[in-house]
Design an enzyme around this catalytic site. Structure first.
Site, PDB file in Angstrom:
ATOM      1  N   CYS A  56       0.796  -1.234   0.000  1.00 29.97           N
ATOM      2  CA  CYS A  56       0.000   0.000   0.000  1.00 29.97           C
ATOM      3  C   CYS A  56       0.830   1.287   0.000  1.00 29.97           C
ATOM      4  O   CYS A  56       0.271   2.385   0.031  1.00 29.97           O
ATOM      5  CB  CYS A  56      -0.964  -0.031   1.161  1.00 29.97           C
ATOM      6  SG  CYS A  56      -1.917  -1.556   1.142  1.00 29.97           S
ATOM      7  N   HIS A  75      -2.401   8.326   6.291  1.00 26.76           N
ATOM      8  CA  HIS A  75      -2.740   7.055   5.658  1.00 26.76           C
ATOM      9  C   HIS A  75      -4.137   6.654   6.161  1.00 26.76           C
ATOM     10  O   HIS A  75      -4.990   6.294   5.365  1.00 26.76           O
ATOM     11  CB  HIS A  75      -1.677   6.009   6.012  1.00 26.76           C
ATOM     12  CG  HIS A  75      -1.817   4.725   5.275  1.00 26.76           C
ATOM     13  ND1 HIS A  75      -1.910   4.663   3.908  1.00 26.76           N
ATOM     14  CD2 HIS A  75      -1.882   3.435   5.707  1.00 26.76           C
ATOM     15  CE1 HIS A  75      -2.018   3.390   3.530  1.00 26.76           C
ATOM     16  NE2 HIS A  75      -2.019   2.632   4.601  1.00 26.76           N
ATOM     17  N   HIS A 101      -9.706   2.310   0.715  1.00 24.58           N
ATOM     18  CA  HIS A 101      -8.256   2.150   0.651  1.00 24.58           C
ATOM     19  C   HIS A 101      -7.920   1.552  -0.715  1.00 24.58           C
ATOM     20  O   HIS A 101      -8.241   0.401  -0.990  1.00 24.58           O
ATOM     21  CB  HIS A 101      -7.783   1.251   1.787  1.00 24.58           C
ATOM     22  CG  HIS A 101      -6.296   1.117   1.860  1.00 24.58           C
ATOM     23  ND1 HIS A 101      -5.447   1.873   1.074  1.00 24.58           N
ATOM     24  CD2 HIS A 101      -5.498   0.335   2.624  1.00 24.58           C
ATOM     25  CE1 HIS A 101      -4.197   1.535   1.353  1.00 24.58           C
ATOM     26  NE2 HIS A 101      -4.201   0.609   2.284  1.00 24.58           N
TER      27      HIS A 101
END
Lengths: 354, 400
Positions: B161, B294, B329
């Site tokens: 990620c 994040h 996400h």
């Protein structure tokens, strides 16, 4: 800009290359279309319980990184950079097939967790407790070269002193089957002496890993100076010689200055022409060597080419088995590696004696 | 202060919009893109919410004018849309005029097609064209082809990620070292059964709208997206008299070296990444005006990241928010879409809200910015963390 050196090497391949004290002294012949590595004694490097949990790629990568670190005589590095074209195939296959076979039920996370492309680099960091920069490149046949280029830029600019760089590729059973279907794998078994002249489509697929400690300090163990790296997403066949000459010119060299050229021929009748034109052309008077007959083809096997070049420069010797022609240079100062896969993702790596 | 690398164009497609303007409109009007999944047949449908782009693959093929024989994965198609917008936004008509490369991040790659045709590949001819689009580099190779980038540096990063953040980092380094004059950087990831089920087994998927930094957060919503930025050297900016949108001012990557998937309690890796980014930028924490966190809304991430932010900023905490409640996400693309949002924040002097936040976490008193806020912004920090302990921070600035 600081100079960059290859201070140590480690290779786990279908040949017995994990022992750095020997150099292709004994060759293992194969007669197959897919070949696997000669395993080192993994127990020497990782506890058996941990090793059992690791897929092949992780295990090979972790052990090769330790061999490279040991030879460089250092405890930690300022960056860990890996390349892997296909990533953790074994765990990926496990998870995909479990999803399909069980209709998305009864799944466990282990194979998903380990399927991530940066698992090997992450596991190496975990094992070394190394909190440094940690990257993984996944661009087919230039995955390793991209890692090498990243490391080189950081070392030249003194952002780092020692960097662990490696390429790793494992074989997934299903992926192998699938690549057979589209003729990327040779239709018939070939021995290592037959590969180059097999005149068939596809390559002998393989697994393997190669790691290097590269630094902007020349250490006792130094193999070579890493002078330049260039990659090309595309390169037409008739443009290759020109591209190589331009690359050499940027480094103040001509084709004649190259003592040994390392080619990535894999015996694929459709694509070996990229190398053959150079054998007959700009490198006709140069000692040419190849290696994929010994270690097969995979997305980061070009790192084995760099391993071979490093060994040649350090030992000033070339095993007969890798020679394409017989020029036999008396001194080997400059080596160029050229690789491509299926006509795409070309790479040039230039090394000098250190 | 160290000199930043100029950003001259950007492009994006996400669950909240098909281009930069639509994304900005959704961000300032609090329009989130979280729904049930429509384009993937999955038994998890009623149990999860996702940030899905509502075009079918056929619609994407038509938009891109691809031949029926094409073997584009969804990741590649999303990537091409975003990259083309970025190139147009940068006013580039002749891609070959300067040495141009591309660095993309992806984690799913062509897995969407692999999981669809896994066994059929062995017996049916038609889907076999997708075998070669499985590997992660394929989408990047196709984006390069669509942009007309030839004989150049084209590569792909996959660090889960944080992939796209790392692509931006490498791109900045390539420009600074003179290796390229111009580089397209970003990332693309599509939704897949593979990731839906993977995150499901880790028990970190929320069954409702994700709530970053909330005490009662239940996990993340997966999303799909692609975004790219165009970075150009000072020489090109000068020669072309280019308008600069913002600068990549600092960047840092570090490894948590704690666990393959979980972040350390104290956010060691995240702290190191932010420290490095500040060092590269040559600025102090107090000079950061906004943090695009994040903030995935998993129990583990938000606690670890929150602690890391506290370690760096202490009592001088700037506003922070996670935009994951809008987009979900988006895995490897997250660093790129949030880079676009960071630049939009700088351009418009606005901080985007952290939606769905109600209750502060009990471990600390950090409260995200929950409403749209106008504020003069000069520097924005964007965090991206991934599996394998991979932690990245990128700083964007208005001035070089």
């Amino acid at each position: 800009m600081k100079k960059v050196y290859i201070n140590s090497i480690a290779s786990i391949s279908p040949q017995k290359t994990f022992d750095n004290t020997i150099f292709l002294d004994e060759i293992i012949d194969y007669n197959d279309t897919v070949i696997f590595v000669q395993d080192p004694d993994y127990k020497q490097y990782i506890p058996p319980a941990a090793a059992r949990r690791m897929a092949k790629g992780i295990k090979m990568g972790v052990v090769a990184s330790k061999i490279a670190m040991d030879e460089a005589g250092i405890e930690t590095v300022d960056a860990i950079i890996t390349g892997t074209g296909m990533g953790c195939m074994i765990d990926s296959e496990k998870f995909v097939s479990a999803i399909i076979d069980n209709n998305e039920q009864y799944l466990t996370p282990t194979s998903f967790i380990q399927s991530t492309h940066n698992t090997v680099a992450g596991q190496i960091a975990l094992g070394m407790e190394c909190k440094a920069y940690n990257f993984t490149y996944v661009h087919s046949a230039i995955s390793f070269e991209a890692a090498l280029l990243d490391a080189k830029m950081q070392l030249e600019n003194a952002e780092a002193t020692h960097i662990l760089v490696g390429g790793v590729e494992e074989l997934g059973e299903h992926t192998t089957k699938v690549h057979r279907v589209i003729n990327h794998i040779k239709p018939e078994a070939v021995t290592i002496s037959e590969v180059l002249n097999s005149k068939t489509k596809g390559a002998v697929f393989s697994e393997g890993t190669n790691f290097f400690v590269i630094s902007n300090q020349r250490r006792e163990s130094c193999y070579a100076e890493l002078v330049a790296i260039e990659t090309f997403n595309t390169l037409q066949k008739d443009r290759v010689s020109e591209a190589i000459e331009a690359f050499l010119k940027e480094n103040n060299l001509k084709a004649d200055d190259i003592d040994v050229v390392v080619f990535g021929n894999n015996g694929d009748v459709d694509f070996d022409g990229f190398y053959n034109q150079l054998s007959k052309g700009i490198f006709s008077k140069t000692q040419q060597v190849f290696y994929k007959h010994l270690v097969g083809e995979n997305n980061t096997v070009s790192a084995f080419g760099v391993w071979l070049a490093s060994k040649i420069l350090k030992t000033q010797s070339i095993a007969e088995i890798v020679k394409i022609n017989k020029i036999n240079p008396s001194k080997i100062k400059t080596v160029l590696c050229y690789n491509q896969y299926r006509g795409q993702n070309h790479s040039l790596v230039l090394l000098k004696k250190c | 202060m160290n000199k930043g690398v100029a950003i001259t164009g950007m492009g994006i497609i996400s669950a909240i919009g098909n281009n930069v303007a639509e994304n900005y409109d959704a961000l300032i009007n609090e329009k989130k893109g979280i729904t049930r999944v429509d384009h993937i047949e999955t038994i998890q449908r009623e149990e999860i919410m996702v940030g899905e782009i509502k075009f079918t693959n056929d619609e994407l093929i038509a938009q891109l004018n691809l031949s029926p024989e094409n073997n584009y994965s969804r990741t590649a198609m999303l990537g091409v849309i975003a990259a083309k917008e970025a190139i147009a936004d940068a006013g580039i008509n002749d891609i070959k005029k300067f040495k141009t490369g591309i660095v993309s991040g992806t984690s799913v790659g062509g897995m969407d097609m692999t999981e669809k045709y896994y066994y059929q590949y062995l017996t049916e001819k038609e889907p076999q064209k997708y075998i070669e689009s499985h590997h992660a580099g394929d989408s990047t190779q196709k984006i390069a082809e669509q942009l007309g980038i030839e004989e150049s540096l084209v590569t792909t990063i996959s660090t889960a990620c944080s992939s796209a953040a790392n692509a931006i980092m490498l791109g900045a380094r390539l420009i600074k070292s003179g290796k390229l004059d111009r580089v397209v950087v970003g990332g693309a990831d599509c939704l897949s059964k593979f990731t839906i089920n993977g995150f499901k087994t880790l028990m970190i998927l929320s069954d409702t709208y994700n709530t970053p930094f909330d005490e009662n957060r239940k996990g993340l919503n997966l999303g799909e997206a692609a975004a790219f930025l165009v970075l150009e050297s000072d020489e090109v900016i000068k020669a072309e008299n280019k308008k600069v949108l913002a600068y990549v001012k600092g960047y840092g990557n570090a490894n948590d070296a704690f666990h393959q998937t979980a972040s350390s309690d104290n956010g060691d890796g995240a702290t190191l990444a932010m420290e490095k980014a500040l060092k590269v930028a040559g600025i102090k924490p107090s000079e950061i005006d906004y943090i695009n966190a994040h903030g995935t809304a998993t129990g583990n991430n938000d606690l670890s990241e929150g602690r890391a932010i506290l370690r760096i900023f202490g009592n001088e905490m700037p506003e922070f928010s996670s935009t994951k409640a809008f987009t979900g996400h988006t895995l490897a693309a997250a660093g790129a879409i949030e880079a676009v949002y960071s630049v939009l924040a700088l351009q418009n002097n606005v901080i985007f809200p952290n939606l769905n936040f109600k209750t502060p976490m009990k471990e600390f008193s950090m409260i995200p910015q929950t409403e749209l806020k106008k504020k003069e912004l000069n520097t924005v920090l964007s965090n991206s963390f991934g599996f394998g302990g991979n932690c990245s921070a990128v700083i964007f600035s208005k001035e070089a």
